[in-house]
Scaffold this motif. Structure first.
Motif, mmCIF file in Angstrom:
data_model
loop_
_atom_site.group_PDB
_atom_site.id
_atom_site.type_symbol
_atom_site.label_atom_id
_atom_site.label_comp_id
_atom_site.label_asym_id
_atom_site.label_seq_id
_atom_site.Cartn_x
_atom_site.Cartn_y
_atom_site.Cartn_z
ATOM 1 N N THR A 92 0.863 -0.977 -0.183
ATOM 2 C CA THR A 92 0.064 -0.130 -0.009
ATOM 3 C C THR A 92 0.955 1.195 0.000
ATOM 4 O OG1 THR A 92 -1.877 0.993 1.071
ATOM 5 C CG2 THR A 92 -0.160 0.388 2.567
ATOM 6 N N HIS A 93 0.193 2.420 -0.269
ATOM 7 C CA HIS A 93 1.103 3.540 -0.168
ATOM 8 C C HIS A 93 1.713 3.710 1.286
ATOM 9 C CE1 HIS A 93 2.239 7.842 -0.186
ATOM 10 N NE2 HIS A 93 2.558 7.612 -1.437
ATOM 11 N N ALA A 94 2.743 4.490 1.502
ATOM 12 C CA ALA A 94 3.688 4.693 2.662
ATOM 13 C C ALA A 94 2.570 5.508 3.636
ATOM 14 C CB ALA A 94 5.015 5.187 1.984
ATOM 15 N N ALA A 95 1.913 6.159 3.223
ATOM 16 C CA ALA A 95 0.926 7.210 4.058
ATOM 17 C C ALA A 95 -0.200 6.273 4.533
ATOM 18 C CB ALA A 95 0.464 8.515 3.491
ATOM 19 N N THR A 96 -0.533 5.436 3.581
ATOM 20 C CA THR A 96 -1.727 4.500 4.082
ATOM 21 C C THR A 96 -1.024 3.494 4.981
ATOM 22 O OG1 THR A 96 -2.883 4.810 2.018
ATOM 23 C CG2 THR A 96 -3.382 2.828 3.452
ATOM 24 N N ALA A 97 0.307 3.135 4.819
ATOM 25 C CA ALA A 97 0.998 2.340 6.075
ATOM 26 C C ALA A 97 1.130 3.017 7.267
ATOM 27 C CB ALA A 97 2.312 1.696 5.428
ATOM 28 N N GLN A 108 3.116 -7.248 7.937
ATOM 29 C CA GLN A 108 3.140 -7.724 6.670
ATOM 30 C C GLN A 108 2.966 -6.726 5.528
ATOM 31 O OE1 GLN A 108 0.956 -11.521 8.509
ATOM 32 N NE2 GLN A 108 0.366 -11.590 6.234
ATOM 33 N N VAL A 109 2.893 -5.584 6.212
ATOM 34 C CA VAL A 109 2.668 -4.330 5.103
ATOM 35 C C VAL A 109 4.070 -3.962 4.480
ATOM 36 C CG1 VAL A 109 2.057 -1.912 5.208
ATOM 37 C CG2 VAL A 109 0.729 -3.409 6.195
ATOM 38 N N ARG A 110 4.064 -3.726 3.153
ATOM 39 C CA ARG A 110 5.293 -3.036 2.665
ATOM 40 C C ARG A 110 4.625 -1.829 1.833
ATOM 41 N NH1 ARG A 110 6.499 -6.373 5.466
ATOM 42 N NH2 ARG A 110 7.952 -7.996 5.168
ATOM 43 N N PRO A 111 5.478 -0.456 2.029
ATOM 44 C CA PRO A 111 5.104 0.654 1.449
ATOM 45 C C PRO A 111 5.380 0.933 0.015
ATOM 46 C CG PRO A 111 6.782 0.981 2.976
ATOM 47 C CD PRO A 111 6.410 -0.448 3.056
ATOM 48 N N ALA A 170 -5.300 9.113 -5.841
ATOM 49 C CA ALA A 170 -6.844 9.193 -6.012
ATOM 50 C C ALA A 170 -7.340 10.269 -5.361
ATOM 51 C CB ALA A 170 -7.363 7.848 -5.553
ATOM 52 N N GLY A 171 -6.477 11.408 -4.453
ATOM 53 C CA GLY A 171 -7.157 12.662 -3.963
ATOM 54 C C GLY A 171 -8.158 12.368 -3.132
ATOM 55 N N HIS A 172 -8.406 11.255 -2.344
ATOM 56 C CA HIS A 172 -9.531 11.133 -1.603
ATOM 57 C C HIS A 172 -9.240 11.188 0.044
ATOM 58 C CE1 HIS A 172 -13.031 8.832 0.174
ATOM 59 N NE2 HIS A 172 -12.254 7.675 0.595
ATOM 60 N N ILE A 173 -8.242 10.594 0.545
ATOM 61 C CA ILE A 173 -7.705 10.807 1.836
ATOM 62 C C ILE A 173 -6.297 10.671 1.727
ATOM 63 C CG2 ILE A 173 -9.717 10.441 3.118
ATOM 64 C CD1 ILE A 173 -8.007 7.538 3.848
ATOM 65 N N LEU A 174 -5.289 11.097 2.738
ATOM 66 C CA LEU A 174 -3.809 10.799 2.703
ATOM 67 C C LEU A 174 -3.651 9.638 2.346
ATOM 68 C CD1 LEU A 174 -1.527 12.820 3.297
ATOM 69 C CD2 LEU A 174 -1.274 11.290 5.355
ATOM 70 N N GLY A 175 -2.715 9.567 1.220
ATOM 71 C CA GLY A 175 -2.221 8.030 0.796
ATOM 72 C C GLY A 175 -3.115 7.275 0.009
ATOM 73 N N SER A 176 -4.435 7.903 -0.451
ATOM 74 C CA SER A 176 -5.318 6.852 -1.114
ATOM 75 C C SER A 176 -4.781 6.807 -2.775
ATOM 76 C CB SER A 176 -6.757 7.950 -1.282
ATOM 77 O OG SER A 176 -6.514 8.936 -1.897
ATOM 78 N N ALA A 177 -5.210 5.822 -3.180
ATOM 79 C CA ALA A 177 -4.510 5.156 -4.498
ATOM 80 C C ALA A 177 -5.630 4.598 -5.505
ATOM 81 C CB ALA A 177 -3.307 4.431 -4.202
ATOM 82 N N SER A 178 -5.467 5.060 -6.632
ATOM 83 C CA SER A 178 -6.040 3.960 -7.754
ATOM 84 C C SER A 178 -4.954 3.038 -8.053
ATOM 85 C CB SER A 178 -6.380 4.849 -8.684
ATOM 86 O OG SER A 178 -7.143 6.029 -8.618
ATOM 87 N N VAL A 179 -5.530 1.912 -8.466
ATOM 88 C CA VAL A 179 -4.209 0.947 -8.512
ATOM 89 C C VAL A 179 -4.373 0.079 -9.982
ATOM 90 C CG1 VAL A 179 -3.570 -1.518 -7.571
ATOM 91 C CG2 VAL A 179 -4.829 -0.125 -5.931
ATOM 92 N N GLU A 180 -3.173 0.401 -10.584
ATOM 93 C CA GLU A 180 -2.922 -0.221 -11.942
ATOM 94 C C GLU A 180 -2.298 -1.546 -12.038
ATOM 95 O OE1 GLU A 180 -1.481 3.686 -13.855
ATOM 96 O OE2 GLU A 180 -0.980 1.970 -15.160
#
Ligand SMILES: [Zn+2]
Length: 461
Positions: A84-89, A136-139, A159-169
């Motif tokens: 996941t993104h580092a900020a989400t981590a 088990q999380v890797r940023p 994804a501009g939703h909350i800090l660290g939010s992402a769209s995933v390709e």
């Protein structure tokens, strides 16, 4: 490449999709189902996939309806990595530890209420399960392709939703051909304070698109901000308090940002401001560690002193005693406290003390679900029960609608339109009354091939 839908397929919560490609299986999100008691009981049911065959998990963002069942996944034997993104981590421990203590409290209360006093209700998960998830999380960073499994590359986009939010390709190389699946995650509206606008996606063979507000257009943010200013000036003239039931992630930080921006015109130096939510305080600290993710305007604001999180009369009340002390204030306090829908948390104590006074104001800044205390207040209830006490509601209530963290229909259409090749779409994360109008609009504007995700259904990419 195949995708299967296990959650948020015809509803908003419980986000969970399984991707099978290049001989591997990947899970996109593992979210908690939230809502009525019957809905939440579904969290106890077995997962719709064979967890022994999942090779990796990719998490779009830290909201509980996207990450809340990760502790159940590891409890049941998932040993793989969670990307996941580092900020989400950084947000995950705050979110999951809070969810674990709520689950433990729920189970304890349930057991106490058993007639024989020997309940065996076990919490959905515990703090130990949460620690295992965190190990088990890797940023990952935005826009940095990572080969998570042989033949499978994942790229996160803001994804501009909350800090660290992402769209995933997700790109999979199979028999010499690359297929691209894109999962939008939750998309923010353009122009959200602090955050950058959702990033454009170059291309996709199939898009899983969220549709939470696919059936409506939000009110202009500027109108909402003006309304907030009017309420503060009225409350000031009347000599009351202002209560804001707030969501810990995003909305609370945005409120503080608006306070800093409108400090003089809202005469905020005359108020005492309390962020009475330990969780929102922890989340604000995580935001503060990630200025590099802020948009240009917010980076400038944060270079000035005091920044929105250090306003001179802003008090972070962490201890219960500090929170109780606010109850003695009869006038001139702005109290931001959780929970956002008033179905738990410290806001209930403040409502109990403040609802009876016609000079006090309660401002609702977010969605109030059916059956919650917040919803009853928004609907104009003349009496409410809090902690067994019957309260006559005299305080003035306001619903300000323009601070949503989700893109509305025009925003979703616009984001989709920026994808070069206009891929086929499967709508997820929305009730049918939001998905149907969005499907119609996508077909009409772009001629898109659109379908609706159903639980258990499968689609070839
Ligand atoms: Zn979300």
């Amino acid at each position: 490449m195949k995708v299967r839908f296990h959650g948020a397929a015809g509803e908003v919560t419980g986000s969970c999709h399984e991707v099978e490609a290049a001989g591997h299986r990947l899970l996109l999100d593992c979210g908690m189902i939230q809502g009525s008691e019957a809905d939440e009981a579904r969290n106890l049911q077995p997962f719709g996939f064979d967890l022994a065959r999942i090779d990796a998990v990719v998490l779009s963002h830290a909201h509980i309806d996207h990450c809340g069942r990760l502790p159940v996944l590891v409890q049941q034997g998932y040993h793989g990595l969670i990307y996941t993104h580092a900020a989400t981590a950084d947000l995950l421990p705050v979110m999951l530890e809070d969810a674990a203590s709520l689950a433990e409290m729920d189970a304890e209360r349930d057991n106490r209420h058993r007639r024989d006093g020997h309940g065996d209700h076990k919490p959905l998960f515990t703090r130990q399960d949460v620690s295992r998830v965190l190990r088990q999380v890797r940023p990952l960073d935005y826009d940095a392709p990572a080969e998570l499994l042989p033949g499978i590359t994942v790229t996160l986009r803001d994804a501009g939703h909350i800090l660290g939010s992402a769209s995933v390709e997700v790109q999979a190389l199979e028999n010499g051909t690359t297929h691209t699946l894109v999962f939008s995650g939750d998309l923010g509206p353009r122009g959200t304070p602090i955050l950058r606008d959702p990033a454009a996606i170059p291309r996709a063979d199939l898009l899983l698109l969220e549709s939470t507000y696919g059936g409506r257009a939000h009110r202009e943010r500027a109108a909402t901000v003006a309304e907030l200013g009017e309420i503060f000036s009225r409350a000031r003239a009347e000599g009351g308090n202002v209560l804001i039931p707030a969501f810990a992630v995003g909305r609370s930080q945005e409120l503080l940002y608006q306070f800093a921006q409108h400090w003089d015109d809202w005469q905020l130096s005359k108020w005492r401001i309390f962020l009475d939510s330990p969780m929102a305080s922890k989340v604000s600290a995580v935001y503060d560690r990630h200025h590099e993710l802020f948009d240009e305007e917010a980076q400038q604001v944060w270079r000035k002193k005091p920044n929105p999180f250090q306003l001179p009369n802003l008090h972070y009340t962490i201890e219960v005693a500090q929170s109780q002390a606010i109850n003695e204030i009869r006038s001139g306090a702005i109290i931001i406290a959780g929970s956002g829908m008033c179905n738990g948390g410290r806001i209930r104590h403040h409502l109990l003390r403040n609802l009876g006074n016609p000079h006090n104001h309660v401002i609702f800044v977010g969605y109030q679900a059916n059956g919650t205390l917040g919803r009853r207040l928004v609907d104009g209830a003349a009496h409410v029960k809090i902690f067994g006490e019957d309260i006559v509601v005299k305080a003035q209530r306001h619903t300000v609608g323009g601070l949503s963290a989700h893109a509305d229909q025009p925003g979703l259409l616009d984001w989709y339109g920026r994808i070069g090749n206009r891929p086929p779409v499967i709508l997820v994360h929305g009730e049918d009354d939001a998905r149907d109008p969005l499907a119609v609009a996508l077909r009409k504007r772009y001629g898109t091939d659109v379908s609706l995700a159903r639980p258990g259904a499968e689609r070839e990419v």
